[in-house]
Motif scaffolding. Structure first.
Motif, PDB file in Angstrom:
ATOM      1  N   ILE A 184       3.715   5.590   2.715  1.00 34.93           N
ATOM      2  CA  ILE A 184       3.797   7.202   2.866  1.00 34.93           C
ATOM      3  C   ILE A 184       3.344   7.859   4.090  1.00 34.93           C
ATOM      4  N   ASP A 185       2.185   7.373   4.584  1.00 35.95           N
ATOM      5  CA  ASP A 185       1.643   8.087   5.810  1.00 35.95           C
ATOM      6  C   ASP A 185       2.484   7.511   6.955  1.00 35.95           C
ATOM      7  N   TYR A 186       2.802   6.585   7.292  1.00 36.07           N
ATOM      8  CA  TYR A 186       3.542   6.133   8.214  1.00 36.07           C
ATOM      9  C   TYR A 186       5.134   6.472   8.064  1.00 36.07           C
ATOM     10  N   SER A 220       0.800  -1.280  -0.071  1.00 31.33           N
ATOM     11  CA  SER A 220       0.102   0.146  -0.013  1.00 31.33           C
ATOM     12  C   SER A 220       0.867   1.232  -0.029  1.00 31.33           C
ATOM     13  N   SER A 221       0.704   2.139  -1.087  1.00 29.41           N
ATOM     14  CA  SER A 221       1.426   3.100  -0.980  1.00 29.41           C
ATOM     15  C   SER A 221       1.021   4.348  -0.174  1.00 29.41           C
ATOM     16  N   GLY A 222      -0.290   4.326   0.060  1.00 31.35           N
ATOM     17  CA  GLY A 222      -0.743   5.136   1.153  1.00 31.35           C
ATOM     18  C   GLY A 222      -0.517   5.020   2.562  1.00 31.35           C
ATOM     19  N   ARG A 223      -0.481   3.614   2.919  1.00 39.39           N
ATOM     20  CA  ARG A 223      -0.174   3.529   4.381  1.00 39.39           C
ATOM     21  C   ARG A 223       1.325   3.788   4.346  1.00 39.39           C
ATOM     22  N   TYR A 240       4.603  -0.779   3.746  1.00 37.35           N
ATOM     23  CA  TYR A 240       3.503  -1.441   4.603  1.00 37.35           C
ATOM     24  C   TYR A 240       2.529  -1.969   3.686  1.00 37.35           C
ATOM     25  N   SER A 259      -1.572  -2.701   7.076  1.00 39.10           N
ATOM     26  CA  SER A 259      -0.630  -1.823   7.814  1.00 39.10           C
ATOM     27  C   SER A 259       0.268  -2.901   8.597  1.00 39.10           C
TER      28      SER A 259
END
Lengths: 200, 200
Positions: free
Chosen positions: A59-61, A54-57, A74, A78
């Motif tokens: 980048i977020d973490y 997951s790119s979004g998870r 991730y 997650s």
């Protein structure tokens, strides 16, 4: 200092791809043998293919769009899928989807048949039971995407020099797909191969 | 000048969400009634739920991380799902995943139960047959994420003022989920509701 040894080497010809199992703890080394080439990476949990990179998870973490040595990639649930152990280039993209037949139509206005990372992933991941719709934004190794303050993207030549690599340790048993990119813009209009090594 | 009229209004209470059908041509207006609130949007093709909103395809084709009036939000199959008709704020995020129970553990170190956009989407989309693993990076309306030249992200208070909205026209029949965000950082530590209107 690395004490790992090589289990397997694969040479990915220009505009093609491959897929393979990667066991927890094994290390995937992705090498740009000639420099200025991009390699799209996608991965799925081996025993539950609904868990995916997951790119979004990530980048977020990581709190950055540029993940590098020490960062964790991730899954959508997650969980850590990879840890970046060594990164000799320091510039990779995790914003853009793999180039697809539609990419060349929409961005390039090219309606002729064209090889694409997406179809190379689709065809190589199909034997593992992975459907095309399950392939989201890839980790685009060596791809050099710069975001201007107004949000506009510029895709520059990769910063990778001949022989440079990134090493990622698998944090779970995985099915992974890797390409040698097919898009003109991402590799400075020079299609080149990618080498991978699986180490432990 | 808008000649559309309102078919339905929904008030999304703080830290909650909703889901609904949206027919092709209908317009979704997402309103920040008090200002500085974030609303996560996710959408699926009504008659084939494997087709889903794609951050990677959208950012690639728009060539910007900041989509606004006139931009198209694309699906994973590179089909238009929404066109942004009017955007009174001009700053939305399409990089980060919806806040989830794990987000609060990993980023905030908070292991207490906490409402999240992800679970609000999961619970509201479940009656439409959408599984949790099918929810990727959301379009985070009014979320103010700035990317520094070194790639680092800063999440600032939304730029939205009370009553400002964004309007998106559905380009196919959709199932859509919308939240009023549950995360402290994304809305300047003030949980607020979101209003939506479906217009035609």
């Amino acid at each position: 200092m690395t004490h790992s040894h090589t289990l397997e080497c694969r040479h990915i010809e220009r505009q093609s791809g491959t897929a393979f199992r990667l066991k927890r703890g094994q290390i995937l080394r992705v090498i740009d043998p000639m420099g200025e080439q991009v390699s799209d990476l996608m991965a799925f949990r081996e025993d539950d293919l609904d868990e995916v990179l997951s790119s979004g998870r990530t980048i977020d973490y990581a709190n950055t769009i540029y993940v590098t040595t020490g960062h964790i990639l991730y899954s959508n649930r997650s969980n850590p899928m990879f840890t970046i152990l060594e990164d000799q280039v320091g510039r990779h993209d995790f914003l853009l989807t793999p180039c697809s037949p539609e990419t060349f139509q929409i961005i390039y206005g090219n309606h002729e048949p064209h090889p694409s990372c997406f179809m190379n992933l689709v065809n190589n991941l199909a034997p593992f039971g992975i459907a095309p719709d399950r392939i989201p934004t890839t980790f685009n190794i060596f791809m050099n995407v710069v975001v201007a303050p107004d949000g506009e993207l510029t895709i520059g030549p990769p910063l990778s020099k001949a022989g440079q690599f990134i090493e990622l340790r698998a944090e779970m048993d995985l099915i992974a797909g890797v390409t040698a990119c097919s898009a003109e813009m991402s590799n400075n209009h020079s299609f080149k191969p990618i080498d991978i090594e699986i180490r432990e």
